[in-house]
Design an enzyme around this catalytic site. Structure first.
Site, PDB file in Angstrom:
ATOM      1  N   ARG A  32      -0.217 -12.548   2.554  1.00 42.48           N
ATOM      2  CA  ARG A  32      -1.173 -12.375   3.652  1.00 42.48           C
ATOM      3  C   ARG A  32      -2.173 -13.536   3.731  1.00 42.48           C
ATOM      4  O   ARG A  32      -2.803 -13.738   4.753  1.00 42.48           O
ATOM      5  CB  ARG A  32      -1.898 -11.028   3.532  1.00 42.48           C
ATOM      6  CG  ARG A  32      -0.939  -9.840   3.686  1.00 42.48           C
ATOM      7  CD  ARG A  32      -1.581  -8.665   4.369  1.00 42.48           C
ATOM      8  NE  ARG A  32      -1.987  -8.974   5.720  1.00 42.48           N
ATOM      9  CZ  ARG A  32      -2.730  -8.176   6.489  1.00 42.48           C
ATOM     10  NH1 ARG A  32      -3.151  -7.021   6.011  1.00 42.48           N
ATOM     11  NH2 ARG A  32      -3.055  -8.522   7.711  1.00 42.48           N
ATOM     12  N   ARG A  56      -8.652  -3.823  -1.925  1.00 41.22           N
ATOM     13  CA  ARG A  56      -8.425  -5.083  -1.225  1.00 41.22           C
ATOM     14  C   ARG A  56      -9.668  -5.959  -1.171  1.00 41.22           C
ATOM     15  O   ARG A  56      -9.589  -7.134  -0.819  1.00 41.22           O
ATOM     16  CB  ARG A  56      -7.937  -4.818   0.183  1.00 41.22           C
ATOM     17  CG  ARG A  56      -6.636  -4.053   0.245  1.00 41.22           C
ATOM     18  CD  ARG A  56      -5.509  -4.831  -0.412  1.00 41.22           C
ATOM     19  NE  ARG A  56      -4.243  -4.197  -0.154  1.00 41.22           N
ATOM     20  CZ  ARG A  56      -3.520  -4.387   0.953  1.00 41.22           C
ATOM     21  NH1 ARG A  56      -3.941  -5.198   1.879  1.00 41.22           N
ATOM     22  NH2 ARG A  56      -2.371  -3.778   1.092  1.00 41.22           N
ATOM     23  N   ASN A  71      -7.824  -7.894   9.705  1.00 43.52           N
ATOM     24  CA  ASN A  71      -8.013  -8.220   8.296  1.00 43.52           C
ATOM     25  C   ASN A  71      -8.378  -9.658   7.934  1.00 43.52           C
ATOM     26  O   ASN A  71      -8.917  -9.907   6.859  1.00 43.52           O
ATOM     27  CB  ASN A  71      -6.743  -7.865   7.507  1.00 43.52           C
ATOM     28  CG  ASN A  71      -6.348  -6.411   7.675  1.00 43.52           C
ATOM     29  OD1 ASN A  71      -5.193  -6.057   7.526  1.00 43.52           O
ATOM     30  ND2 ASN A  71      -7.298  -5.549   8.005  1.00 43.52           N
ATOM     31  N   CYS A  75      -6.485  -1.235  12.793  1.00 46.11           N
ATOM     32  CA  CYS A  75      -6.015  -2.454  12.115  1.00 46.11           C
ATOM     33  C   CYS A  75      -5.350  -3.440  13.044  1.00 46.11           C
ATOM     34  O   CYS A  75      -5.226  -4.607  12.695  1.00 46.11           O
ATOM     35  CB  CYS A  75      -4.947  -2.157  11.086  1.00 46.11           C
ATOM     36  SG  CYS A  75      -5.136  -0.737  10.107  1.00 46.11           S
ATOM     37  N   ASP A 112     -11.026   1.125   6.638  1.00 45.85           N
ATOM     38  CA  ASP A 112     -10.647   1.604   7.978  1.00 45.85           C
ATOM     39  C   ASP A 112      -9.525   2.634   7.976  1.00 45.85           C
ATOM     40  O   ASP A 112      -9.122   3.120   9.027  1.00 45.85           O
ATOM     41  CB  ASP A 112     -10.327   0.424   8.907  1.00 45.85           C
ATOM     42  CG  ASP A 112      -9.034  -0.296   8.566  1.00 45.85           C
ATOM     43  OD1 ASP A 112      -8.259   0.185   7.725  1.00 45.85           O
ATOM     44  OD2 ASP A 112      -8.788  -1.358   9.170  1.00 45.85           O
ATOM     45  N   HIS A 155      -7.916   0.565   2.454  1.00 42.72           N
ATOM     46  CA  HIS A 155      -8.914  -0.165   3.241  1.00 42.72           C
ATOM     47  C   HIS A 155      -9.900   0.868   3.759  1.00 42.72           C
ATOM     48  O   HIS A 155      -9.502   1.985   4.099  1.00 42.72           O
ATOM     49  CB  HIS A 155      -8.264  -0.808   4.484  1.00 42.72           C
ATOM     50  CG  HIS A 155      -7.775  -2.209   4.309  1.00 42.72           C
ATOM     51  ND1 HIS A 155      -6.732  -2.722   5.048  1.00 42.72           N
ATOM     52  CD2 HIS A 155      -8.210  -3.232   3.516  1.00 42.72           C
ATOM     53  CE1 HIS A 155      -6.533  -3.989   4.714  1.00 42.72           C
ATOM     54  NE2 HIS A 155      -7.410  -4.318   3.785  1.00 42.72           N
ATOM     55  N   ASN A 168       0.864  -1.187   0.000  1.00 40.64           N
ATOM     56  CA  ASN A 168       0.000   0.000   0.000  1.00 40.64           C
ATOM     57  C   ASN A 168       0.895   1.229   0.000  1.00 40.64           C
ATOM     58  O   ASN A 168       2.109   1.133   0.278  1.00 40.64           O
ATOM     59  CB  ASN A 168      -0.953  -0.030   1.206  1.00 40.64           C
ATOM     60  CG  ASN A 168      -0.217   0.050   2.528  1.00 40.64           C
ATOM     61  OD1 ASN A 168       0.452   1.040   2.806  1.00 40.64           O
ATOM     62  ND2 ASN A 168      -0.319  -0.987   3.351  1.00 40.64           N
TER      63      ASN A 168
END
Ligand code: ARG
Length: 301
Positions: free
Chosen positions: A120, A170, A96, A295, A201, A199, A46
């Site tokens: 991830r 995402r 996440n 996060c 958030d 994201h 990111n």
């Protein structure tokens, strides 16, 4: 019961809200954090990660993580921890890997994520197993859903059976059709239009049933109109506070105490003026990876 549906326009949201009050929802009280033992910046997933490969100070990161856990605890919330897994440098971002919710039968569930990045995807099994051991039902999205990143993009409306779903980087918008059906919950979808705010958030913090903190440039005009229809009070973060300050990645406890990265005086003043208490923390090592307070934890039942 509020029917499953995906809401893209204010007219659709208007019609949902016109059907009567949204069903209430039990808020989870405990906090799950994943230890930062293997936290690192090894690539650029990111915009915040640019220039930060290899720059994490592990000792400092651990101190910041401990202080964040203490801040949650001193606000009266139990913090449960899950050990980080070697080779999963982003696992500390515990928001996440799944989306938790409460089933109609009183048994909680999680919807495991379909992470965008292969590195991830490796995090999901350990987190999924943690929930399975605690009796959560596992609700799987269909294989055909390309990406979905859990509570990073799907954020519950405080106290209500309604989700706000960010998409674009995402999470694929199609994920919300499947999610809405799976958990029988309406989802208001918001396109993330700014390349840095990857994201939901990072640009949207649901503070209470009627208040939200946002960075407007992260959303389309329709998105902002949806947010204004969904919340009576919309607090706006400025560009520097949303970007360098990471202000919108705050987390509110009990609809009252906002835990927020330090260094955003305008947002803090606006939150105080709206009756919120503030706990400022330092998460600079994690911001190098594009994550902060929100996060770094998952709310669990
Ligand atoms: N480096 C992580 C990533 O890019 C940061 C994730 C932060 N989490 C969040 N919910 N915004 O995936």
């Amino acid at each position: 019961m509020t029917p499953a549906r995906v809401i893209r326009t204010t007219a659709e949201l208007e019609s949902l809200l016109g059907e009567g009050p949204l069903e209430s929802r039990v808020e989870p009280r405990h906090i799950l954090m994943c230890t930062p033992d293997y936290f690192d910046v090894v690539d650029v997933k990111n915009a915040f990660m640019h220039g930060n490969i290899g720059s994490v100070d592990r000792l400092k990161a651990r101190e910041q993580w401990d202080a964040l856990a203490r801040a949650f605890e001193s606000a009266g919330h139990e913090v449960l921890t899950l050990p980080g897994v070697e080779g999963c440098e982003d696992m500390v971002f515990a928001a996440n890997q799944v989306l938790p919710g409460m089933g109609d039968d009183g048994r909680p569930y999680v919807v495991p994520s379909h992470m965008r990045h292969p590195s991830r995807r490796r995090e999901v099994p350990a987190i999924r197993a943690w929930f399975e051991e605690r009796g959560y039902r596992i609700l799987e999205l269909p294989e055909s859903v390309p990406y979905f990143e859990g509570q990073g993009d799907a954020i519950w409306h405080p106290g209500r059976r309604l989700l706000w779903g960010g998409y674009g980087q995402r999470t694929a918008v199609e994920a919300y059709e499947a999610l809405s059906e799976l958990i029988e919950t309406p989802v208001v979808v918001l396109e993330l239009v700014h390349p840095s705010f990857y994201h939901l958030d990072t640009a949207f913090c649901a503070l209470s049933e009627d208040a939200v903190l946002v960075y407007p440039a992260a959303f389309s005009d329709e998105g902002m109109a949806l947010i204004r229809r969904g919340f009576d009070r919309v607090i706006e973060a400025s560009e520097p506070e949303a970007t360098s300050g990471f202000a919108c990645n705050a987390h509110v406890l009990d609809g009252r105490t906002v835990v927020i990265q330090s260094g955003s005086p305008e947002v803090v003043a606006a939150l105080r003026a709206n009756g919120f208490d503030i706990v400022e923390v330092e998460t600079g090592e994690f911001i190098k990876s594009g994550g902060s307070v929100f996060c770094m934890k998952m709310m669990v039942y």
